[in-house]
Design a protein around this motif. Structure first.
Motif, PDB file in Angstrom:
ATOM      1  N   LEU A   6     -18.479 -33.525 -16.536  1.00  0.00           N
ATOM      2  CA  LEU A   6     -18.134 -32.392 -15.684  1.00  0.00           C
ATOM      3  C   LEU A   6     -16.897 -31.704 -16.247  1.00  0.00           C
ATOM      4  CD1 LEU A   6     -18.557 -30.829 -13.036  1.00  0.00           C
ATOM      5  CD2 LEU A   6     -17.040 -32.494 -11.956  1.00  0.00           C
ATOM      6  N   GLN A   7     -17.003 -30.413 -16.513  1.00  0.00           N
ATOM      7  CA  GLN A   7     -15.848 -29.679 -16.999  1.00  0.00           C
ATOM      8  C   GLN A   7     -15.259 -28.889 -15.857  1.00  0.00           C
ATOM      9  OE1 GLN A   7     -17.162 -27.886 -20.950  1.00  0.00           O
ATOM     10  NE2 GLN A   7     -14.972 -28.285 -21.105  1.00  0.00           N
ATOM     11  N   VAL A   8     -13.973 -29.040 -15.655  1.00  0.00           N
ATOM     12  CA  VAL A   8     -13.283 -28.333 -14.601  1.00  0.00           C
ATOM     13  C   VAL A   8     -12.244 -27.424 -15.243  1.00  0.00           C
ATOM     14  CG1 VAL A   8     -11.800 -28.607 -12.573  1.00  0.00           C
ATOM     15  CG2 VAL A   8     -13.606 -30.268 -13.031  1.00  0.00           C
ATOM     16  N   THR A   9     -12.277 -26.167 -14.869  1.00  0.00           N
ATOM     17  CA  THR A   9     -11.282 -25.229 -15.377  1.00  0.00           C
ATOM     18  C   THR A   9     -10.039 -25.345 -14.512  1.00  0.00           C
ATOM     19  OG1 THR A   9     -13.015 -23.724 -16.089  1.00  0.00           O
ATOM     20  CG2 THR A   9     -10.803 -22.803 -15.858  1.00  0.00           C
ATOM     21  N   ALA A  10      -8.911 -25.617 -15.162  1.00  0.00           N
ATOM     22  CA  ALA A  10      -7.657 -25.720 -14.414  1.00  0.00           C
ATOM     23  C   ALA A  10      -7.266 -24.338 -13.920  1.00  0.00           C
ATOM     24  CB  ALA A  10      -6.569 -26.320 -15.292  1.00  0.00           C
ATOM     25  N   ARG A  11      -6.929 -24.267 -12.648  1.00  0.00           N
ATOM     26  CA  ARG A  11      -6.558 -22.998 -12.031  1.00  0.00           C
ATOM     27  C   ARG A  11      -5.176 -23.123 -11.392  1.00  0.00           C
ATOM     28  NH1 ARG A  11     -10.294 -19.416 -12.302  1.00  0.00           N
ATOM     29  NH2 ARG A  11      -9.325 -18.021 -10.806  1.00  0.00           N
ATOM     30  N   LEU A  12      -4.513 -21.999 -11.330  1.00  0.00           N
ATOM     31  CA  LEU A  12      -3.208 -21.910 -10.687  1.00  0.00           C
ATOM     32  C   LEU A  12      -3.402 -22.119  -9.192  1.00  0.00           C
ATOM     33  CD1 LEU A  12      -0.217 -21.228 -11.300  1.00  0.00           C
ATOM     34  CD2 LEU A  12      -0.778 -18.858 -10.732  1.00  0.00           C
ATOM     35  N   ARG A  13      -2.740 -23.107  -8.617  1.00  0.00           N
ATOM     36  CA  ARG A  13      -2.909 -23.426  -7.195  1.00  0.00           C
ATOM     37  C   ARG A  13      -1.957 -22.651  -6.289  1.00  0.00           C
ATOM     38  NH1 ARG A  13      -7.780 -25.018  -7.706  1.00  0.00           N
ATOM     39  NH2 ARG A  13      -8.025 -26.850  -8.996  1.00  0.00           N
TER      40      ARG A  13
END
Length: 182
Positions: free
Chosen positions: A5-12
């Protein structure tokens, strides 16, 4: 067989008026940097980000957030708190630039000289830093970085998505142009 599973890191944590922002408020591209003033890689990225803002003055804005890695960089937290004390006086970016341009002079004695060179009262700022008056702000940025997947510096987010490319000028220009045209 399964694929990872690839998760794109996003600004929280979204950009707010409390952030340190350089560039137009209505810029098409917002770059959020999580940085450490003592980090040599942040120091290498600094002139490239500065040039990116110069070349894309109408389309890019930079947001700086603190991510001092204190167990590796013993002066990083003090430098961040000093920058925040300068920011409380409307001089964040001047102090930010001085810190990156003098990365080898972040010990307390040289830092006081830098504060003075920026035109601020060193005794006043030193007292605030010693009392940890700005530690909560630095910690808030750091925790926001952790929540967004930051694990080293510099970490950049371009329009909310983690930039996993390089931080040399051609890579930054390409990332900014791609985001502006998206």
């Amino acid at each position: 067989m399964s694929t990872p599973l690839q998760v794109t890191a996003r600004l929280r944590d979204p950009v707010t008026t409390e952030d340190h922002i350089r560039g137009p408020a209505d810029a098409a591209v917002t770059i959020v940097e999580y940085g450490d003033f003592q980090c040599q890689f942040c120091g290498a990225a600094y002139p490239n980000l500065h040039e990116l803002l110069r070349q894309r003055a109408d389309t890019v804005r930079l947001v700086y957030r603190y991510f001092p890695i204190a167990n590796v960089h013993p002066y990083a937290e003090r430098a961040a708190e000093t920058a925040e004390a300068a920011g409380a006086r409307g001089r964040f970016w001047e102090m930010h630039d001085w810190l990156y341009e003098h990365q080898d002079q972040l010990d307390p004695v040289h830092l006081s000289l830098g504060v003075e060179q920026v035109g601020l009262p060193p005794d006043e700022l030193n007292a605030e830093v010693e009392s940890r008056a700005h530690a909560d702000r630095v910690r808030r940025d750091f925790v926001g970085g952790i929540r967004s997947g930051v694990n080293g510096t510099p970490t950049l987010f371009v329009n909310g998505v983690r930039h996993d490319g390089g931080y040399d000028l051609p890579d930054l220009l390409a990332a900014a142009d791609a985001a502006a045209n998206a």
